[in-house]
Structures are given as structure tokens and as C-alpha cells.
Write a protein that holds these residues in place. Structure first.
Motif, mmCIF file in Angstrom:
data_model
loop_
_atom_site.group_PDB
_atom_site.id
_atom_site.type_symbol
_atom_site.label_atom_id
_atom_site.label_comp_id
_atom_site.label_asym_id
_atom_site.label_seq_id
_atom_site.Cartn_x
_atom_site.Cartn_y
_atom_site.Cartn_z
ATOM 1 N N ASN A 84 0.825 -1.204 0.000
ATOM 2 C CA ASN A 84 0.000 0.000 0.000
ATOM 3 C C ASN A 84 0.862 1.257 0.000
ATOM 4 N N PHE A 85 0.254 2.354 -0.412
ATOM 5 C CA PHE A 85 0.925 3.646 -0.490
ATOM 6 C C PHE A 85 1.656 3.964 0.814
ATOM 7 N N LEU A 86 2.950 4.250 0.694
ATOM 8 C CA LEU A 86 3.855 4.639 1.774
ATOM 9 C C LEU A 86 4.278 3.488 2.685
ATOM 10 N N ASP A 87 3.934 2.246 2.359
ATOM 11 C CA ASP A 87 4.563 1.131 3.074
ATOM 12 C C ASP A 87 6.075 1.316 2.984
ATOM 13 N N THR A 88 6.765 1.200 4.121
ATOM 14 C CA THR A 88 8.183 1.566 4.178
ATOM 15 C C THR A 88 8.994 0.509 4.918
ATOM 16 N N MET A 89 10.140 0.173 4.357
ATOM 17 C CA MET A 89 11.090 -0.737 4.979
ATOM 18 C C MET A 89 12.417 -0.018 5.168
ATOM 19 N N ILE A 90 13.071 -0.274 6.300
ATOM 20 C CA ILE A 90 14.423 0.229 6.543
ATOM 21 C C ILE A 90 15.276 -0.954 6.972
ATOM 22 N N ILE A 91 16.511 -0.997 6.478
ATOM 23 C CA ILE A 91 17.396 -2.118 6.778
ATOM 24 C C ILE A 91 18.817 -1.610 6.988
ATOM 25 N N ALA A 92 19.502 -2.181 7.972
ATOM 26 C CA ALA A 92 20.924 -1.903 8.167
ATOM 27 C C ALA A 92 21.682 -2.675 7.094
ATOM 28 N N ASP A 93 22.144 -1.977 6.078
ATOM 29 C CA ASP A 93 22.616 -2.619 4.850
ATOM 30 C C ASP A 93 23.920 -3.380 5.034
ATOM 31 N N THR A 94 24.683 -3.067 6.059
ATOM 32 C CA THR A 94 25.926 -3.804 6.294
ATOM 33 C C THR A 94 25.712 -5.034 7.174
ATOM 34 N N GLU A 95 24.472 -5.239 7.631
ATOM 35 C CA GLU A 95 24.213 -6.341 8.555
ATOM 36 C C GLU A 95 23.122 -7.293 8.072
ATOM 37 N N ARG A 96 22.472 -6.951 6.973
ATOM 38 C CA ARG A 96 21.466 -7.814 6.362
ATOM 39 C C ARG A 96 21.588 -7.714 4.848
ATOM 40 N N LYS A 97 21.678 -8.842 4.173
ATOM 41 C CA LYS A 97 21.504 -8.853 2.727
ATOM 42 C C LYS A 97 20.007 -8.975 2.443
ATOM 43 N N HIS A 98 19.627 -8.705 1.199
ATOM 44 C CA HIS A 98 18.216 -8.846 0.864
ATOM 45 C C HIS A 98 18.048 -9.233 -0.600
ATOM 46 N N SER A 99 16.848 -9.695 -0.930
ATOM 47 C CA SER A 99 16.495 -10.070 -2.299
ATOM 48 C C SER A 99 14.998 -9.855 -2.466
ATOM 49 N N LEU A 100 14.532 -9.870 -3.719
ATOM 50 C CA LEU A 100 13.112 -9.667 -3.995
ATOM 51 C C LEU A 100 12.631 -10.620 -5.074
ATOM 52 N N THR A 101 11.358 -10.971 -5.004
ATOM 53 C CA THR A 101 10.736 -11.742 -6.075
ATOM 54 C C THR A 101 10.382 -10.799 -7.223
ATOM 55 N N PRO A 102 10.190 -11.334 -8.442
ATOM 56 C CA PRO A 102 9.841 -10.481 -9.589
ATOM 57 C C PRO A 102 8.457 -9.854 -9.452
ATOM 58 N N VAL A 103 8.175 -8.940 -10.370
ATOM 59 C CA VAL A 103 6.844 -8.346 -10.510
ATOM 60 C C VAL A 103 6.084 -9.175 -11.547
ATOM 61 N N TYR A 104 5.029 -9.858 -11.113
ATOM 62 C CA TYR A 104 4.210 -10.672 -12.003
ATOM 63 C C TYR A 104 2.899 -9.946 -12.304
ATOM 64 N N ALA A 105 2.401 -10.103 -13.519
ATOM 65 C CA ALA A 105 1.158 -9.447 -13.934
ATOM 66 C C ALA A 105 -0.046 -10.316 -13.595
ATOM 67 N N GLN A 106 -1.025 -9.729 -12.927
ATOM 68 C CA GLN A 106 -2.268 -10.437 -12.646
ATOM 69 C C GLN A 106 -2.991 -10.760 -13.957
ATOM 70 N N ASP A 107 -3.147 -9.753 -14.793
ATOM 71 C CA ASP A 107 -3.684 -9.923 -16.142
ATOM 72 C C ASP A 107 -2.496 -9.839 -17.090
ATOM 73 N N GLU A 108 -2.079 -10.979 -17.636
ATOM 74 C CA GLU A 108 -0.858 -11.015 -18.428
ATOM 75 C C GLU A 108 -0.974 -10.258 -19.745
ATOM 76 N N ALA A 109 -2.172 -9.855 -20.107
ATOM 77 C CA ALA A 109 -2.352 -9.059 -21.322
ATOM 78 C C ALA A 109 -2.081 -7.577 -21.066
ATOM 79 N N LYS A 110 -1.930 -7.216 -19.782
ATOM 80 C CA LYS A 110 -1.725 -5.815 -19.419
ATOM 81 C C LYS A 110 -0.397 -5.650 -18.688
#
Length: 375
Positions: free
Chosen positions: A302-328
């Protein structure tokens, strides 16, 4: 208030985190219906013209006098109510080294710092006018550099510089170490009081908060350099948008903050962020990472959902962006704040790390730093 889950991974709608079904999907192979193509040669020709564009004229309601001034809030009881909540969040961040805050909880905190109600709606639209990315053909982008100056107690815009991230900073991708140029963040974003309040907000989470040091950063300095990215990651019939094509990584800074501006046509298992122990192998894909080294996860919904991470103490990764309607087209719009100390000679960014103010797009606002004992 919401924080990362640290032991088991299970559904919790209050935290805005993903359930086992979504997390399981994160480790599956990319969907066959999407053609993967991450080259961007066709876009490079447009970059030179993009970075030379002239600044957007300042609208009347964004004149300098209307910028955020947190010092004008010191007489308002609502300010101190907000500060008390911020200090609670700060304590959680110091303890856990990462934190996730829902947008609905961010809004009153930002208002306590002086945000104008009329600035929320324009922020949702600012990603409609981004530039091309020189190395990723599924992303549109702008960036800008700012200085959090504890000598002047202010946040100011810095002059344009190229950008790079290297393998030595735990970032492995086809463009690691390349000098990249992006179109600049303009007045429509930097003079928005919500953006300015997000910067003041972030100060609470790194001022006086030591983290594991990085090589060749000047930890004796009273200044922090913040590189702000405004990005739109998209997926369509021709390309799969990956917020972290590089797999498990760090951002080469001390503290990273990410804030969602909006999304469209995304599936429920899109763009899940996973926190990894520093022992995880840099560059690992999600389906090859070690579950025992996952420290937590969250999902900006949702709008303004925010994450903060200590970048030298946690690595991170993300899943891809998938389309709900693959035609759009599916889109995900973000603000990303990389914050670190200035570089020292020998650092890969030393020659592109100026602290000179921006003369064409000036901006400076006061910040407020509570006096707190060292953690």
C-alpha cells in the motif's frame, strides 16, 4: 506498527507480510509465459538526451516558502506525539536491524513532521514521468543526491554525479562496476513535503545508530550522502520486471530505506522482500538461497509502506513483478533511499562523490535530531 518476522515465516495480515503460499512461489522458477530479456542496448541511445532535460518549472504551491520546516512544528503537541512513536520505532530498528512500517501508520507520522495534505496525491503520480534506465529495460528511473549535514542541521540537494555499485560492495550483476548516468529527480519530487518528511523521518533511524562499518567510508564525518532513486519496475508480454535481478545483495551503503508509491496489476506474490543473514552467498537466486539464513520478509502493498534495513548487517532479495492480467502491464513504483558516510580515497565512488550543492535544482530544509544516548 509492524516489524519483520524473525523466527517462523507465516501469514500475518497485520504485518503486511506474505504467507507460506506466496513465499513458496518466491522460490519457484520464473514463469514460462514471460519472455526474459534483460539487455538494454536499444535504450542506451536515449539516455544521453534524457539526462540533459531541463527542470520542471516550480508550481506556485511548491515555492521555497512552502517547503517542509520541521522546526515550525516544535510548538505543536502532535509533533511530540509523533516523535514518541518514532522513538519507539527507532528502538525496534536498533534491536532488529530492520523494520517494516505500514503506510497507514506512516501518514500520521509524516503529518506530525509537517507534511501538507495536498502533497500526498501528487506523490502518487510522480513516477509517470521517469527516464530510461541505461542497463535494465524493464525499469524507468530518476535519481538525485542529497546531504544530511549534521554540522548545519540541514538536508540539501547535491550536484549531479554518475553512480556505480561494485562486486566489492556485495552487488553482483551484469552492470556491476559500470558508471551509470540517470535523469535527475526534479522539483515535482524534491519540493514535495511528503518526500522531504521521509528524509527527516529517516534521520531518526541512522543518527547515532552505529552499524558494521564498510571499507573506505569516512566514519569521522558529520555528513551522510543519500542517493535517492524514484523507480518504476514493469512487466509486460516481452519482459519480466525484477526489482532485484542481482539476487541476494547489499546496496553498498549503511542504511537503505524503501517506500512504495503505488502498484498496478501485480499478483499477490510479486515483489516480496526477503532479509538474509550476511553468510548467504551474494548473487544467489531465491530458489537457491538457504532457508535457514532467511531472517525475515515483508511486502510493500500500500501507499507509503516503508522498509528500513541496516545494509551492512542484512543482505536482501526480492521476487519479480508478475502481472495479474498477463495481457496488461504490471507496474511497481518506489522511492529508494541509499544512505552512507562519504567515501575515502580508494573507494570505487570516491571521484563521483561530491558534496557540492546543486546550483540548478537547489533544495535545503532543516532537520531535527533528538538527543539520544548511543545504543
Amino acid at each position: 506498527m509492524a516489524i519483520f518476522l524473525r523466527s517462523s515465516i507465516r501469514f500475518n495480515s497485520t504485518l503486511g507480510c506474505c504467507g507460506r503460499g506466496s513465499l513458496k512461489a518466491a522460490f519457484q522458477a520464473p514463469r514460462s509465459s514471460i519472455r526474459l530479456y534483460h539487455g538494454a542496448a536499444a535504450r542506451k541511445a536515449a539516455v544521453a538526451a534524457a539526462v540533459q532535460s531541463s527542470p520542471t518549472p516550480i508550481p506556485p504551491f511548491m515555492e521555497a516558502k512552502s517547503q517542509l520546516n520541521v522546526l515550525q512544528r516544535l510548538h505543536d503537541p502532535a509533533f511530540y506525539e509523533g516523535i514518541a512513536k518514532l522513538m519507539d520505532l527507532r528502538r525496534k530498528y536498533i534491536e532488529d536491524r530492520s523494520i517494516f512500517i505500514r503506510g497507514e501508520d506512516m501518514i500520521p507520522l509524516l503529518k506530525a513532521l509537517g507534511v501538507k495534505d495536498s502533497d500526498f496525491a501528487p506523490l502518487k503520480l510522480v513516477s509517470d514521468h521517469l527516464g530510461v534506465d541505461p542497463t535494465l529495460n524493464y525499469r524507468e528511473i530518476k535519481n538525485g543526491r542529497f546531504c544530511f549535514d549534521f554540522d548545519t542541521q540541514s538536508i540539501r540537494r547535491l550536484e549531479k554525479q554518475p553512480f556505480t555499485l561494485s562486486v566489492g560492495e556485495e552487488f553482483r550483476r551484469h552492470d556491476s562496476g559500470k558508471i551509470r548516468e540517470f535523469e535527475e529527480v526534479d522539483n515535482d519530487l524534491q519540493l514535495n513535503t511528503v518526500l522531504q518528511a521521509l528524509m527527516v523521518f529517516k534521520v531518526f533511524f541512522f543518527a547515532g545508530v552505529p552499524t558494521a562499518p564498510r571499507d573506505l567510508l569516512d566514519y569521522s564525518s558529520n555528513k551522510f550522502i543519500c542517493t535517492l532513486f524514484n523507480t518504476r519496475t514493469f512487466t509486460d508480454r516481452n519482459v519480466l520486471g525484477e526489482p532485484a535481478l542481482e539476487g541476494v545483495h547489499t546496496d553498498g551503503v549503511d542504511h537503505t530505506m524503501t517506500t512504495l508509491l503505488g502498484s498496478n496489476n501485480m499478483t499477490s506474490d510479486s515483489a516480496i522482500t526477503l532479509m538474509h543473514d550476511m553468510r548467504e552467498v551474494t548473487g544467489s537466486r531465491l530458489n537457491n538461497s538457504q532457508p535457514a539464513l532467511i531472517k525475515g520478509h515483508c511486502q510493500h502493498r500500500n501507499f507509503l509502506d516503508t522498509m528500513i534495513i541496516a545494509d551492512t548487517e542484512r543482505k536482501h532479495s526480492l521476487t519479480p513483478v508478475y502481472a495479474q492480467d498477463e495481457a496488461k502491464r504490471a507496474t511497481r513504483d518506489m522511492l529508494i533511499f541509499f544512505t552512507r558516510r562519504p567515501t575515502l580515497p580508494g573507494h570505487v565512488s570516491y571521484n563521483i562523490d561530491s558534496t557540492n550543492s546543486h546550483t540548478r535544482l537547489p533544495m535545503e530544509i532543516p532537520m531535527w535530531v533528538p538527543q539520544t544516548p548511543a545504543p
